[in-house]
Design a protein around this motif. Structure first.
Motif, PDB file in Angstrom:
ATOM      1  N   ASP A 249      -0.790  11.255  -4.901  1.00  0.00           N
ATOM      2  CA  ASP A 249      -1.974  12.098  -4.754  1.00  0.00           C
ATOM      3  C   ASP A 249      -2.368  12.099  -3.280  1.00  0.00           C
ATOM      4  O   ASP A 249      -2.315  11.061  -2.622  1.00  0.00           O
ATOM      5  CB  ASP A 249      -3.101  11.540  -5.631  1.00  0.00           C
ATOM      6  CG  ASP A 249      -4.337  12.397  -5.612  1.00  0.00           C
ATOM      7  OD1 ASP A 249      -4.219  13.619  -5.410  1.00  0.00           O
ATOM      8  OD2 ASP A 249      -5.448  11.842  -5.802  1.00  0.00           O
TER       9      ASP A 249
ATOM     10  N   ALA B  98       0.793   4.327  -2.722  1.00  0.00           N
ATOM     11  CA  ALA B  98       0.679   5.750  -2.390  1.00  0.00           C
ATOM     12  C   ALA B  98       1.765   6.562  -3.085  1.00  0.00           C
ATOM     13  O   ALA B  98       1.510   7.663  -3.590  1.00  0.00           O
ATOM     14  CB  ALA B  98       0.748   5.942  -0.880  1.00  0.00           C
TER      15      ALA B  98
ATOM     16  N   ALA C 280      -4.993   5.386   6.050  1.00  0.00           N
ATOM     17  CA  ALA C 280      -6.136   4.912   6.828  1.00  0.00           C
ATOM     18  C   ALA C 280      -6.248   3.388   6.769  1.00  0.00           C
ATOM     19  O   ALA C 280      -6.518   2.735   7.784  1.00  0.00           O
ATOM     20  CB  ALA C 280      -7.423   5.563   6.324  1.00  0.00           C
ATOM     21  N   ILE C 281      -6.030   2.830   5.596  1.00  0.00           N
ATOM     22  CA  ILE C 281      -6.099   1.367   5.443  1.00  0.00           C
ATOM     23  C   ILE C 281      -4.984   0.698   6.230  1.00  0.00           C
ATOM     24  O   ILE C 281      -5.208  -0.307   6.915  1.00  0.00           O
ATOM     25  CB  ILE C 281      -6.050   0.968   3.957  1.00  0.00           C
ATOM     26  CG1 ILE C 281      -7.304   1.448   3.234  1.00  0.00           C
ATOM     27  CG2 ILE C 281      -5.890  -0.538   3.802  1.00  0.00           C
ATOM     28  CD1 ILE C 281      -7.222   1.326   1.721  1.00  0.00           C
TER      29      ILE C 281
ATOM     30  N   SER D 298      -5.303  12.367  -1.852  1.00  0.00           N
ATOM     31  CA  SER D 298      -6.464  11.539  -1.520  1.00  0.00           C
ATOM     32  C   SER D 298      -6.096  10.059  -1.460  1.00  0.00           C
ATOM     33  O   SER D 298      -6.564   9.327  -0.580  1.00  0.00           O
ATOM     34  CB  SER D 298      -7.599  11.775  -2.517  1.00  0.00           C
ATOM     35  OG  SER D 298      -7.238  11.328  -3.809  1.00  0.00           O
ATOM     36  N   VAL D 299      -5.268   9.605  -2.379  1.00  0.00           N
ATOM     37  CA  VAL D 299      -4.827   8.205  -2.370  1.00  0.00           C
ATOM     38  C   VAL D 299      -3.944   7.940  -1.152  1.00  0.00           C
ATOM     39  O   VAL D 299      -4.099   6.923  -0.463  1.00  0.00           O
ATOM     40  CB  VAL D 299      -4.081   7.854  -3.677  1.00  0.00           C
ATOM     41  CG1 VAL D 299      -3.472   6.470  -3.604  1.00  0.00           C
ATOM     42  CG2 VAL D 299      -5.002   7.978  -4.871  1.00  0.00           C
ATOM     43  N   THR D 300      -3.039   8.862  -0.857  1.00  0.00           N
ATOM     44  CA  THR D 300      -2.140   8.690   0.282  1.00  0.00           C
ATOM     45  C   THR D 300      -2.906   8.654   1.606  1.00  0.00           C
ATOM     46  O   THR D 300      -2.616   7.822   2.470  1.00  0.00           O
ATOM     47  CB  THR D 300      -1.100   9.826   0.314  1.00  0.00           C
ATOM     48  OG1 THR D 300      -0.391   9.836  -0.927  1.00  0.00           O
ATOM     49  CG2 THR D 300      -0.119   9.637   1.453  1.00  0.00           C
ATOM     50  N   SER D 301      -3.903   9.522   1.746  1.00  0.00           N
ATOM     51  CA  SER D 301      -4.686   9.509   2.989  1.00  0.00           C
ATOM     52  C   SER D 301      -5.489   8.218   3.119  1.00  0.00           C
ATOM     53  O   SER D 301      -5.614   7.662   4.217  1.00  0.00           O
ATOM     54  CB  SER D 301      -5.602  10.722   3.050  1.00  0.00           C
ATOM     55  OG  SER D 301      -6.531  10.698   1.986  1.00  0.00           O
ATOM     56  N   ARG D 302      -6.013   7.716   2.017  1.00  0.00           N
ATOM     57  CA  ARG D 302      -6.730   6.440   2.063  1.00  0.00           C
ATOM     58  C   ARG D 302      -5.785   5.290   2.402  1.00  0.00           C
ATOM     59  O   ARG D 302      -6.133   4.392   3.177  1.00  0.00           O
ATOM     60  CB  ARG D 302      -7.419   6.165   0.734  1.00  0.00           C
ATOM     61  CG  ARG D 302      -8.584   7.073   0.474  1.00  0.00           C
ATOM     62  CD  ARG D 302      -9.180   6.816  -0.874  1.00  0.00           C
ATOM     63  NE  ARG D 302     -10.159   7.844  -1.182  1.00  0.00           N
ATOM     64  CZ  ARG D 302     -10.579   8.122  -2.388  1.00  0.00           C
ATOM     65  NH1 ARG D 302     -10.111   7.441  -3.425  1.00  0.00           N
ATOM     66  NH2 ARG D 302     -11.466   9.066  -2.583  1.00  0.00           N
ATOM     67  N   VAL D 303      -4.611   5.309   1.814  1.00  0.00           N
ATOM     68  CA  VAL D 303      -3.619   4.270   2.087  1.00  0.00           C
ATOM     69  C   VAL D 303      -3.228   4.286   3.557  1.00  0.00           C
ATOM     70  O   VAL D 303      -3.153   3.235   4.212  1.00  0.00           O
ATOM     71  CB  VAL D 303      -2.381   4.434   1.174  1.00  0.00           C
ATOM     72  CG1 VAL D 303      -1.189   3.670   1.707  1.00  0.00           C
ATOM     73  CG2 VAL D 303      -2.703   3.994  -0.240  1.00  0.00           C
TER      74      VAL D 303
ATOM     75  N   LEU E 138       0.825  -1.207   0.000  1.00  0.00           N
ATOM     76  CA  LEU E 138       0.000   0.000   0.000  1.00  0.00           C
ATOM     77  C   LEU E 138       0.861   1.259   0.000  1.00  0.00           C
ATOM     78  O   LEU E 138       0.514   2.258  -0.654  1.00  0.00           O
ATOM     79  CB  LEU E 138      -0.934  -0.014   1.203  1.00  0.00           C
ATOM     80  CG  LEU E 138      -2.101  -0.989   1.119  1.00  0.00           C
ATOM     81  CD1 LEU E 138      -2.804  -1.092   2.458  1.00  0.00           C
ATOM     82  CD2 LEU E 138      -3.074  -0.562   0.038  1.00  0.00           C
TER      83      LEU E 138
END
Length: 138
Positions: free
Chosen positions: A59, A54, A68-69, A61-66, A50
């Protein structure tokens, strides 16, 4: 260029840890060791994969989702593994015959599903002496 090298390193390490978890799952002699190996190695492997994703997408948004996951996996994976191992132990799944120590031996009563913490020896002795009652099954 540097990000490409970092992506390759992180994704390769992540895939390697997941491969080692699969090998450990096949090679370990009992379910408790399998749970331990796969939980640790897969958590690290997925986190590294993950992280490489990222960096690849670069990006916010992708980094923040990564992130969080990864946080969710780090928090839930050990808890899930603990609950699976606990249910396995309480259902009577035997440990490997060469296991050195069983810390729950004598502290769990299968008829009443009561577990002593082992901190107070008197409680453990009392549990051993008490007969199982029907009211304990509730």
């Amino acid at each position: 260029m540097l990000s490409d090298i970092l992506i390759i390193i992180l994704s390769s390490l992540g895939a390697l840890f997941i491969l080692l978890a699969a090998v450990g799952f096949v090679r370990m002699p009992d379910s408790y060791l399998r749970i331990s190996v796969t939980t640790k190695a897969v958590t690290l492997g997925v986190g590294l994969l993950l992280a490489s994703a990222a960096i690849y997408f670069n990006d916010l948004s992708v980094t923040s989702r990564v992130l969080a996951i990864i946080l969710f996996i780090i928090l839930t994976s050990p808890v899930g593994a603990h609950l699976i191992a606990r249910a396995s132990y309480f259902s009577g799944n035997k440990m490997w015959e060469k296991s050195v120590m069983d810390e729950l031996e004598g502290k769990y009563r299968p008829n009443s599903h009561r577990l002593s913490s082992g901190e107070d020896i008197e409680d453990v002795e009392k549990m051993k002496e008490e007969p199982d009652r029907e009211s304990d099954l509730i």
